[in-house]
Design a protein around this motif. Structure first.
Motif, mmCIF file in Angstrom:
data_model
loop_
_atom_site.group_PDB
_atom_site.id
_atom_site.type_symbol
_atom_site.label_atom_id
_atom_site.label_comp_id
_atom_site.label_asym_id
_atom_site.label_seq_id
_atom_site.Cartn_x
_atom_site.Cartn_y
_atom_site.Cartn_z
ATOM 1 N N THR A 185 -15.470 17.844 48.210
ATOM 2 C CA THR A 185 -14.673 18.543 49.213
ATOM 3 C C THR A 185 -13.264 17.972 49.270
ATOM 4 N N GLY A 186 -13.152 16.659 49.234
ATOM 5 C CA GLY A 186 -11.841 16.027 49.252
ATOM 6 C C GLY A 186 -10.978 16.449 48.082
ATOM 7 N N ASP A 216 -4.774 9.763 47.395
ATOM 8 C CA ASP A 216 -6.044 10.246 47.947
ATOM 9 C C ASP A 216 -6.912 10.850 46.848
ATOM 10 N N LYS A 217 -6.288 11.528 45.894
ATOM 11 C CA LYS A 217 -7.047 12.087 44.780
ATOM 12 C C LYS A 217 -7.772 10.980 44.015
ATOM 13 N N LEU A 242 -14.831 7.893 44.593
ATOM 14 C CA LEU A 242 -16.074 8.200 45.302
ATOM 15 C C LEU A 242 -17.021 9.014 44.426
ATOM 16 N N ALA A 243 -16.497 9.979 43.692
ATOM 17 C CA ALA A 243 -17.332 10.782 42.798
ATOM 18 C C ALA A 243 -17.950 9.904 41.716
ATOM 19 N N TYR A 273 -15.433 23.517 47.911
ATOM 20 C CA TYR A 273 -16.026 22.944 49.119
ATOM 21 C C TYR A 273 -17.521 22.784 48.914
ATOM 22 N N ALA A 274 -18.045 21.596 49.181
ATOM 23 C CA ALA A 274 -19.469 21.314 48.989
ATOM 24 C C ALA A 274 -20.286 22.020 50.071
ATOM 25 N N THR A 275 -21.190 22.875 49.629
ATOM 26 C CA THR A 275 -22.084 23.592 50.538
ATOM 27 C C THR A 275 -23.521 23.419 50.061
#
Length: 71
Positions: A19-20, A29-30, A36-37, A65-67
């Motif tokens: 999502t980020g 931030d990227k 994190l990934a 976006y993670a759903t």
């Protein structure tokens, strides 16, 4: 049967990273979301028999976006 805690954490971290990366504008931030990934992929590879390259490839196929995915 309950899922292992490490698996829940790895999926949560991957979702945050995915999502980020979808909305990130700042290059720093990227880098953080990419880290994190990578951490989530390492956690999954460590906890199962799938190699990290395969896991990262699966992550790369899930942009946006993670759903939750319905089966």
């Amino acid at each position: 049967m309950s899922e292992p805690t490490w698996l829940v954490w790895a999926r949560d971290i991957q979702a945050i990273a995915q999502t980020g990366l979808t909305y990130v504008r700042d290059p720093f931030d990227k880098e953080r979301y990419q880290a994190l990934a990578a951490l989530a992929a390492q956690m999954l590879a460590n906890g199962c028999t799938t190699d990290i390259a395969t896991i990262q490839n699966l992550f790369d196929q899930q942009p946006g976006y993670a759903t939750p995915k319905l089966e």
